[in-house]
Design a protein around this motif. Structure first.
Motif, mmCIF file in Angstrom:
data_model
loop_
_atom_site.group_PDB
_atom_site.id
_atom_site.type_symbol
_atom_site.label_atom_id
_atom_site.label_comp_id
_atom_site.label_asym_id
_atom_site.label_seq_id
_atom_site.Cartn_x
_atom_site.Cartn_y
_atom_site.Cartn_z
ATOM 1 N N PRO A 145 -96.779 -5.815 -42.124
ATOM 2 C CA PRO A 145 -97.684 -6.850 -41.726
ATOM 3 C C PRO A 145 -98.420 -6.749 -40.422
ATOM 4 C CG PRO A 145 -95.313 -7.524 -42.287
ATOM 5 C CD PRO A 145 -95.347 -5.909 -42.110
ATOM 6 N N VAL A 146 -99.684 -7.294 -40.455
ATOM 7 C CA VAL A 146 -100.190 -6.904 -39.065
ATOM 8 C C VAL A 146 -99.729 -8.314 -38.100
ATOM 9 C CG1 VAL A 146 -102.507 -7.365 -37.937
ATOM 10 C CG2 VAL A 146 -102.285 -6.053 -40.193
ATOM 11 N N VAL A 147 -99.361 -7.690 -36.834
ATOM 12 C CA VAL A 147 -99.105 -8.782 -35.852
ATOM 13 C C VAL A 147 -99.632 -8.217 -34.548
ATOM 14 C CG1 VAL A 147 -97.157 -9.738 -34.671
ATOM 15 C CG2 VAL A 147 -96.892 -9.096 -36.895
ATOM 16 N N ALA A 148 -100.728 -9.289 -33.969
ATOM 17 C CA ALA A 148 -101.486 -8.777 -32.805
ATOM 18 C C ALA A 148 -101.173 -9.829 -31.777
ATOM 19 C CB ALA A 148 -102.905 -8.837 -33.212
ATOM 20 N N PHE A 149 -101.014 -9.279 -30.371
ATOM 21 C CA PHE A 149 -100.683 -10.029 -29.194
ATOM 22 C C PHE A 149 -102.022 -10.017 -28.249
ATOM 23 C CE2 PHE A 149 -97.023 -7.985 -30.980
ATOM 24 C CZ PHE A 149 -95.962 -8.874 -30.981
ATOM 25 N N GLY A 150 -102.157 -11.226 -27.729
ATOM 26 C CA GLY A 150 -103.113 -11.288 -26.601
ATOM 27 C C GLY A 150 -104.565 -11.033 -27.062
ATOM 28 N N SER A 151 -105.258 -11.247 -25.907
ATOM 29 C CA SER A 151 -106.826 -11.455 -26.167
ATOM 30 C C SER A 151 -107.272 -9.964 -26.544
ATOM 31 C CB SER A 151 -107.521 -12.003 -24.756
ATOM 32 O OG SER A 151 -107.157 -11.257 -23.578
ATOM 33 N N ASP A 152 -106.438 -8.922 -25.960
ATOM 34 C CA ASP A 152 -107.075 -7.400 -26.280
ATOM 35 C C ASP A 152 -106.564 -6.935 -27.798
ATOM 36 O OD1 ASP A 152 -104.168 -7.199 -25.920
ATOM 37 O OD2 ASP A 152 -104.114 -5.863 -24.315
ATOM 38 N N GLY A 153 -105.729 -7.689 -28.577
ATOM 39 C CA GLY A 153 -105.486 -7.522 -29.834
ATOM 40 C C GLY A 153 -104.358 -6.528 -30.108
ATOM 41 N N THR A 154 -103.724 -6.341 -29.012
ATOM 42 C CA THR A 154 -102.511 -5.154 -28.967
ATOM 43 C C THR A 154 -101.961 -5.448 -30.336
ATOM 44 O OG1 THR A 154 -102.278 -5.084 -26.661
ATOM 45 C CG2 THR A 154 -100.445 -4.282 -28.169
ATOM 46 N N GLU A 155 -101.844 -4.415 -31.372
ATOM 47 C CA GLU A 155 -100.804 -4.468 -32.697
ATOM 48 C C GLU A 155 -99.525 -3.996 -32.638
ATOM 49 O OE1 GLU A 155 -103.003 -3.283 -36.191
ATOM 50 O OE2 GLU A 155 -104.853 -4.183 -35.779
ATOM 51 N N ALA A 156 -98.629 -4.510 -33.373
ATOM 52 C CA ALA A 156 -97.419 -4.031 -33.292
ATOM 53 C C ALA A 156 -97.262 -2.940 -34.380
ATOM 54 C CB ALA A 156 -96.377 -5.165 -33.899
ATOM 55 N N GLY A 157 -96.594 -1.817 -33.795
ATOM 56 C CA GLY A 157 -96.448 -0.513 -34.714
ATOM 57 C C GLY A 157 -95.315 -0.811 -35.568
ATOM 58 N N PRO A 158 -95.097 0.205 -36.416
ATOM 59 C CA PRO A 158 -94.038 -0.031 -37.751
ATOM 60 C C PRO A 158 -92.604 0.111 -37.146
ATOM 61 C CG PRO A 158 -95.120 2.410 -37.812
ATOM 62 C CD PRO A 158 -95.709 1.624 -36.672
ATOM 63 N N ALA A 159 -91.622 -0.517 -37.346
ATOM 64 C CA ALA A 159 -90.145 -0.577 -36.736
ATOM 65 C C ALA A 159 -89.189 0.420 -37.990
ATOM 66 C CB ALA A 159 -89.657 -1.850 -36.809
ATOM 67 N N GLU A 160 -90.042 0.452 -39.214
ATOM 68 C CA GLU A 160 -89.308 1.463 -40.339
ATOM 69 C C GLU A 160 -90.126 2.295 -40.681
ATOM 70 O OE1 GLU A 160 -87.249 -1.628 -42.850
ATOM 71 O OE2 GLU A 160 -88.815 -2.664 -42.214
ATOM 72 N N GLU A 194 -98.015 -16.739 -27.944
ATOM 73 C CA GLU A 194 -98.105 -16.794 -29.436
ATOM 74 C C GLU A 194 -98.728 -15.251 -29.971
ATOM 75 O OE1 GLU A 194 -101.492 -19.343 -29.942
ATOM 76 O OE2 GLU A 194 -102.987 -18.187 -29.159
ATOM 77 N N ILE A 195 -98.442 -15.226 -31.236
ATOM 78 C CA ILE A 195 -98.951 -13.922 -31.914
ATOM 79 C C ILE A 195 -99.863 -14.298 -33.046
ATOM 80 C CG2 ILE A 195 -96.698 -12.697 -31.333
ATOM 81 C CD1 ILE A 195 -96.024 -13.522 -34.019
ATOM 82 N N ILE A 196 -100.747 -13.365 -33.568
ATOM 83 C CA ILE A 196 -101.506 -13.621 -34.581
ATOM 84 C C ILE A 196 -101.176 -12.668 -35.610
ATOM 85 C CG2 ILE A 196 -104.302 -13.424 -35.201
ATOM 86 C CD1 ILE A 196 -103.503 -15.437 -33.132
ATOM 87 N N ALA A 197 -100.973 -13.167 -36.958
ATOM 88 C CA ALA A 197 -100.361 -12.609 -37.817
ATOM 89 C C ALA A 197 -101.340 -12.551 -39.323
ATOM 90 C CB ALA A 197 -98.937 -12.932 -38.378
ATOM 91 N N ALA A 198 -101.173 -11.401 -40.014
ATOM 92 C CA ALA A 198 -101.801 -11.568 -41.501
ATOM 93 C C ALA A 198 -101.026 -10.676 -42.400
ATOM 94 C CB ALA A 198 -103.205 -10.876 -41.281
ATOM 95 N N VAL A 199 -101.061 -10.956 -43.826
ATOM 96 C CA VAL A 199 -100.070 -10.375 -44.608
ATOM 97 C C VAL A 199 -100.045 -8.760 -44.237
ATOM 98 C CG1 VAL A 199 -99.890 -9.703 -47.128
ATOM 99 C CG2 VAL A 199 -100.352 -12.090 -46.117
ATOM 100 N N SER A 200 -101.321 -8.078 -44.256
ATOM 101 C CA SER A 200 -101.356 -6.620 -44.315
ATOM 102 C C SER A 200 -102.710 -6.463 -43.621
ATOM 103 C CB SER A 200 -101.443 -6.165 -45.541
ATOM 104 O OG SER A 200 -102.281 -6.201 -46.366
ATOM 105 N N LYS A 201 -103.066 -5.055 -43.477
ATOM 106 C CA LYS A 201 -104.216 -4.527 -43.073
ATOM 107 C C LYS A 201 -105.535 -4.703 -44.029
ATOM 108 C CE LYS A 201 -103.389 -1.025 -39.745
ATOM 109 N NZ LYS A 201 -104.058 -1.681 -38.432
ATOM 110 N N ASP A 202 -105.068 -5.147 -45.582
ATOM 111 C CA ASP A 202 -106.059 -5.428 -46.502
ATOM 112 C C ASP A 202 -106.335 -6.823 -46.628
ATOM 113 O OD1 ASP A 202 -106.540 -2.464 -47.165
ATOM 114 O OD2 ASP A 202 -104.569 -2.580 -48.463
#
Length: 241
Positions: A145-160, A194-202
């Motif tokens: 999944p795509v999870v981004a934080f803040g106005s700079d759009g920092t994205e979460a990396g893979p936990a697995e 808050e966070i911004i989320a999407a299903v995937s990069k596609d």
């Protein structure tokens, strides 16, 4: 006496000749003057000829009318075919709309109902859950999944390290992903709510905004999609700091 008889005979012959000449002249004048009046037989013959011509014209007119009727019939047939094609096009459009809820469709963010809540397990993390909206069946891809934080759009990396499995969503089926917003052991980070989320990069649809409450973000990570919430605990992630 005889002379008188001869003279009388001569005069009579002259008079007869004169009468004969006068009759001949009148006959000549009749033959060279006005056209003779046609006989009844000739008149009847001419009338029949005219009637025959009129009948031919009528038949031709009838044939023209029949031709026009045939042309109109062809046009009606063409119109009917056009309407049939329109019906087929309309049916195709309906089936295209039906594909939106068909099996095998990849989920977009707008196909899902999203939720996020804070968990205290494993030092604290955010549990994201999704399910298909009413009437929709779709599949979450085997992608992060795509999870981004803040106005700079920092994205979460893979936990697995391994890629997850596709998850089919329909009805009450729920999928989960876990987010650890801070994997570093320091006092740095951004405070966000808050966070911004999407299903995937596609995912081509608009991402969603999820309220999380106050969190500190520094080198965040996110798990793959899972069908059980306990499988979506991110832990400390892959960061060695």
């Amino acid at each position: 006496m005889r002379k008188n008889l001869i003279r009388t005979t001569s005069l009579a012959a002259v008079a007869a000749a004169a009468v004969f000449s006068l009759s001949a002249c009148e006959d000549g004048a009749d033959s060279s003057g006005a056209s003779p009046v046609p006989s009844a037989a000739q008149t009847q013959s001419g009338d029949k000829g005219q009637e025959a011509d009129g009948g031919t014209g009528g038949n031709a007119g009838d044939a023209g009318s029949k031709g026009s009727s045939a042309g109109s019939g062809s046009g009606g047939s063409t119109s009917g075919n056009g309407s049939g094609d329109g019906g087929s096009a309309s049916d195709g459009g309906s089936s295209g709309g039906a594909d939106k809820g068909g099996y095998g469709q990849v989920c977009g963010a707008n196909d899902l109902t999203w939720n996020a809540r804070s968990e205290t397990q494993a030092g604290g993390y955010i549990l994201i859950s999704v399910k298909a909206k009413s009437g929709i069946t779709c599949t979450l891809p085997a992608a992060l999944p795509v999870v981004a934080f803040g106005s700079d759009g920092t994205e979460a990396g893979p936990a697995e390290q391994a890629v997850g499995e596709p998850v089919k969503l329909s009805g009450g089926t729920i999928a989960y992903a876990g987010v650890n917003p801070k994997t570093t052991n320091n006092d740095y980070g951004k405070e966000l709510t808050e966070i911004i989320a999407a299903v995937s990069k596609d995912d081509k649809t608009d991402p969603v905004s999820l309220s999380t409450g106050s969190i500190t973000v520094d080198r965040p990570i996110v798990t793959n999609w899972h069908t059980a919430p306990q499988d979506a605990v991110p832990g400390d992630g892959l960061d060695s700091h």
